[in-house]
Design an enzyme around this catalytic site. Structure first.
Site, PDB file in Angstrom:
ATOM      1  N   GLU A  42       0.870  -1.178   0.000  1.00 46.60           N
ATOM      2  CA  GLU A  42       0.000   0.000   0.000  1.00 46.60           C
ATOM      3  C   GLU A  42       0.906   1.226   0.000  1.00 46.60           C
ATOM      4  O   GLU A  42       1.750   1.374   0.876  1.00 46.60           O
ATOM      5  CB  GLU A  42      -0.875  -0.036   1.264  1.00 46.60           C
ATOM      6  CG  GLU A  42      -1.719   1.208   1.460  1.00 46.60           C
ATOM      7  CD  GLU A  42      -2.392   1.246   2.844  1.00 46.60           C
ATOM      8  OE1 GLU A  42      -2.732   0.179   3.410  1.00 46.60           O
ATOM      9  OE2 GLU A  42      -2.560   2.361   3.357  1.00 46.60           O
ATOM     10  N   ARG A  46       0.346  10.387   1.090  1.00 47.06           N
ATOM     11  CA  ARG A  46       0.697  11.371   2.117  1.00 47.06           C
ATOM     12  C   ARG A  46       1.875  12.232   1.720  1.00 47.06           C
ATOM     13  O   ARG A  46       2.366  13.030   2.520  1.00 47.06           O
ATOM     14  CB  ARG A  46       1.041  10.656   3.438  1.00 47.06           C
ATOM     15  CG  ARG A  46      -0.148   9.978   4.027  1.00 47.06           C
ATOM     16  CD  ARG A  46       0.183   9.324   5.342  1.00 47.06           C
ATOM     17  NE  ARG A  46      -0.771   8.273   5.585  1.00 47.06           N
ATOM     18  CZ  ARG A  46      -0.649   7.358   6.523  1.00 47.06           C
ATOM     19  NH1 ARG A  46       0.388   7.354   7.327  1.00 47.06           N
ATOM     20  NH2 ARG A  46      -1.558   6.440   6.661  1.00 47.06           N
ATOM     21  N   LYS A 130     -10.379  -2.739   6.538  1.00 46.59           N
ATOM     22  CA  LYS A 130      -9.143  -2.440   7.248  1.00 46.59           C
ATOM     23  C   LYS A 130      -9.578  -2.058   8.669  1.00 46.59           C
ATOM     24  O   LYS A 130     -10.470  -1.217   8.832  1.00 46.59           O
ATOM     25  CB  LYS A 130      -8.454  -1.267   6.559  1.00 46.59           C
ATOM     26  CG  LYS A 130      -7.331  -0.616   7.362  1.00 46.59           C
ATOM     27  CD  LYS A 130      -6.535   0.331   6.476  1.00 46.59           C
ATOM     28  CE  LYS A 130      -5.585   1.190   7.292  1.00 46.59           C
ATOM     29  NZ  LYS A 130      -4.516   1.770   6.483  1.00 46.59           N
TER      30      LYS A 130
HETATM   31  C1  3PG Z   1      -1.584   3.239   7.956  1.00 50.02           C
HETATM   32  O1  3PG Z   1      -1.758   4.218   7.283  1.00 50.02           O
HETATM   33  O2  3PG Z   1      -2.149   2.183   7.696  1.00 50.02           O
HETATM   34  C2  3PG Z   1      -0.753   3.372   9.163  1.00 50.02           C
HETATM   35  O3  3PG Z   1      -0.117   4.594   9.245  1.00 50.02           O
HETATM   36  C3  3PG Z   1       0.210   2.285   9.350  1.00 50.02           C
HETATM   37  O4  3PG Z   1       0.333   2.190  10.698  1.00 50.02           O
HETATM   38  P1  3PG Z   1       1.746   1.888  11.372  1.00 50.02           P
HETATM   39  O5  3PG Z   1       2.648   3.006  10.938  1.00 50.02           O
HETATM   40  O6  3PG Z   1       1.459   1.887  12.848  1.00 50.02           O
HETATM   41  O7  3PG Z   1       2.190   0.558  10.858  1.00 50.02           O
END
Ligand code: 3PG
Length: 210
Positions: A42, A46, A130
């Site tokens: 993914e 951002r 999700k």
């Molecule tokens: C996301 O966008 O899915 C999260 O920022 C991922 O979360 P993590 O950085 O805690 O793995």
């Protein structure tokens, strides 16, 4: 409802969540992930170069499922589809966005963090979500509790998952795979380190299905 998101989430126990700040050396990163047997990623929307990154790697690595994350609205959905993403992920969801993805027949993994959000999307036919932010929203105990009222619903928990707790999450009956940024933190990363992390993640014990 098409089942394509299911087929993506079942090819890999771990889906790396990538925030790409530069296209420089992006091939190194993706070569290392592929060498580490990662099958789906993914890329979050951002950073300014996120769409360009999706466009580039979708063309260059057709064997890898490239999804777009942080898709917040209908405009984002169109942009990621146009950039060549093969699926979209959102941290939460609106009915407008969920309806648009169905209408476009675009594989979509909507984010939820509670029972009401699940119910709203169930009405539209969504059955895979999700669970975000997984640790902060109640963790494993919470997802276990969701099995009671929603025995057929499956999740990709993300948010606070890492190398240490990923197996516990993957051991849950309603978890298809997990997502996380730990494979590729912002500050690293050598090819060798990414490949090492990817190999550990991709070999996490295959989920035991009921
Ligand atoms: C996301 O966008 O899915 C999260 O920022 C991922 O979360 P993590 O950085 O805690 O793995």
């Amino acid at each position: 409802m098409h089942n394509y998101i299911n087929s993506i989430l079942t090819i890999t126990p771990v889906m790396p969540v990538l925030t790409i700040n530069t296209l420089d050396k992006i091939e190194n990163l993706f070569d290392a992930l592929i060498e580490g047997e990662i099958k789906a990623v993914e890329i979050t929307l951002r950073t300014p170069c996120a769409l360009k990154a999706i466009e580039k790697v979708s063309k260059k690595y057709p064997s890898l499922r490239i999804g777009a994350g942080t898709v917040l609205n209908v405009k984002d959905l169109k942009s990621v589809k146009d950039a060549g993403a093969s699926f979209a992920v959102s941290p939460g969801c609106t009915k407008k966005l969920a309806r648009k993805a169905l209408e476009a027949k675009f594989p979509f993994l909507p984010g939820i963090s509670n029972a009401s959000e699940i119910m709203n999307l169930l009405d539209l036919g969504y059955k895979i979500f999700k669970f975000f932010p997984a640790e902060a929203s109640g963790g494993i105990e919470y997802i276990k509790s969701l099995r009671g009222p929603f025995p057929d619903i499956m999740f990709c928990p993300t948010g606070g998952i890492n190398e240490k707790n990923a197996s516990d999450w993957l051991g849950q009956k309603n978890v298809l795979c997990v997502g996380g940024s730990w494979l590729v933190p912002e500050v690293i990363s050598s090819y060798t380190e990414i490949k090492k992390r990817a190999l550990i993640a991709s070999s996490l014990k295959e989920k035991i299905k009921n």
